[in-house]
Scaffold this active site. Structure first.
Site, PDB file in Angstrom:
ATOM      1  N   LYS A  52      46.540   7.317  44.288  1.00 59.00           N
ATOM      2  CA  LYS A  52      45.426   7.872  45.079  1.00 59.00           C
ATOM      3  C   LYS A  52      44.288   6.852  45.193  1.00 59.00           C
ATOM      4  O   LYS A  52      43.726   6.645  46.263  1.00 59.00           O
ATOM      5  CB  LYS A  52      44.941   9.189  44.444  1.00 59.00           C
ATOM      6  CG  LYS A  52      45.965  10.324  44.579  1.00 59.00           C
ATOM      7  CD  LYS A  52      45.631  11.563  43.751  1.00 59.00           C
ATOM      8  CE  LYS A  52      46.800  12.555  43.824  1.00 59.00           C
ATOM      9  NZ  LYS A  52      46.597  13.783  43.036  1.00 59.00           N
ATOM     10  N   GLN A  96      42.994  15.817  38.113  1.00 62.26           N
ATOM     11  CA  GLN A  96      44.456  15.739  38.127  1.00 62.26           C
ATOM     12  C   GLN A  96      45.053  16.771  37.174  1.00 62.26           C
ATOM     13  O   GLN A  96      44.607  16.903  36.021  1.00 62.26           O
ATOM     14  CB  GLN A  96      44.909  14.318  37.767  1.00 62.26           C
ATOM     15  CG  GLN A  96      46.402  14.073  37.897  1.00 62.26           C
ATOM     16  CD  GLN A  96      46.911  14.157  39.349  1.00 62.26           C
ATOM     17  OE1 GLN A  96      46.180  13.923  40.303  1.00 62.26           O
ATOM     18  NE2 GLN A  96      48.172  14.501  39.497  1.00 62.26           N
ATOM     19  N   ASP A 119      41.146  18.936  46.911  1.00 60.47           N
ATOM     20  CA  ASP A 119      42.500  19.380  46.567  1.00 60.47           C
ATOM     21  C   ASP A 119      42.772  20.783  47.121  1.00 60.47           C
ATOM     22  O   ASP A 119      43.922  21.228  47.152  1.00 60.47           O
ATOM     23  CB  ASP A 119      42.667  19.430  45.038  1.00 60.47           C
ATOM     24  CG  ASP A 119      43.548  18.306  44.514  1.00 60.47           C
ATOM     25  OD1 ASP A 119      44.388  17.813  45.282  1.00 60.47           O
ATOM     26  OD2 ASP A 119      43.395  17.953  43.336  1.00 60.47           O
TER      27      ASP A 119
END
Ligand code: GUN
Length: 303
Positions: A52, A96, A119
């Site tokens: 990412k 994450q 997200d």
């Protein structure tokens, strides 16, 4: 059979984003800025986050990686999240997953400001997505929609079977595929670990989205000839013969299913790369305040 080439598509999307960022910067705006929090030392998570961060560089975004020890307390993590929520230089950020067992994932996701939740995991964004209101759509489902769209795969009236009901993929995917849109307008069946006679459903499916995390689970005898097969699984299996010591497997028995279907996404080189591209798209939206103003305004005019 045609391969749904995530490598090619994600490169295309990144080039589009890079172009937009260049224009933003030329017009005096700042480059979008994504932050990522990584707790602990899990090998797979480290790889995903590194990819990412690298992708941010490729498109001209700023990125900040915040690495925290696995024994960090929940409150310390929430304090870190609040700092990012209040930092105007950060457009969006992710935490994450998975997190260490002593941390309540739901509480952490709730602590993220919805307007920075690129997200799309916050209940506010999940709810807005469900009601087809403007929102961040979580990166993997968004990447799959993009894949279907860019390969011009007709979904209207089709039977889509989603295997797996995780909050990150299966659940949102099933909701997105039935929405009044293209891709969408499917008749959707969601199957999971308690489904009896799974093949009964998969054999009727025009589109199968396998997102259960079991290597080579979907075999050729479970697939109707000509079906579209999307493989979301990505499991590391130990393999001493490789340099890394592991091999990546999808949820689909690619070798045999690919002989039977019309389209199939490979692992690696499929959905995983689309996930990163979608995260960048969401961050670009955050920088341009596409869905939310910097301070959330829940008035009707803002919908
Ligand atoms: N873990 C597995 N997939 C994801 C993802 O898309 N986002 C985050 N934050 N964690 C993940």
């Amino acid at each position: 059979m045609q391969i749904l080439d995530g490598k090619k598509l994600s490169a295309e999307i990144k080039a589009e984003i890079a172009d937009t960022v260049k224009k933003m910067v030329l017009s005096g705006k700042k480059a979008p800025h994504l932050a990522a929090i990584l707790v602990g030392n899990d090998g797979a998570s480290r790889t995903y986050v590194a990819s990412k961060v690298k992708s941010c560089e490729e498109v001209g975004f700023k990125s900040t990686l915040i690495r925290l020890e696995s024994d960090i307390t929940q409150n310390e993590l929430i304090t870190q999240i609040n700092q990012l929520n209040n930092d105007d230089s950060i457009d969006g950020f992710i935490v994450q997953l998975p997190l260490p067992k002593h941390i309540d994932e739901e509480k952490i996701l709730l602590a993220i400001a919805p307007e920075k939740d690129v997200d799309g995991f916050h209940p506010m964004n999940v709810g807005r997505m469900t009601l087809h209101l403007p929102s961040y759509i979580s990166a993997t489902p968004k990447g799959i929609l993009e894949m279907l769209n860019r390969y011009n795969i007709e979904t209207e009236g089709k039977h889509c079977v989603v295997i797996g009901r995780s909050n990150i993929v299966g659940l949102p995917m099933s909701l997105l595929m039935q929405r009044r849109s293209q891709p969408g307008n499917c008749t959707v069946t969601i199957c999971h670990s308690k489904t009896n006679d799974l093949s009964k459903y998969t054999l009727e499916a025009d589109i199968i989205i396998a997102a259960l995390g079991k290597p080579k689970f979907l075999t050729a005898d479970m697939v109707k000839p000509g079906a579209v097969v999307i493989d979301v699984g990505i499991t590391r299996v130990d393999d001493a013969s490789t340099k890394s010591g592991f091999r990546l497997y999808g949820d689909v028995d690619f070798e045999n299913v690919s002989k039977k279907c019309s389209f199939i996404s490979p692992v690696p080189g499929g959905v995983g790369l689309m996930t990163v591209a979608s995260l960048l798209q969401n961050t670009l939206s955050a920088a341009n305040e596409e869905f939310y103003k910097k301070t959330i305004d829940f008035s009707v005019d803002n919908i």
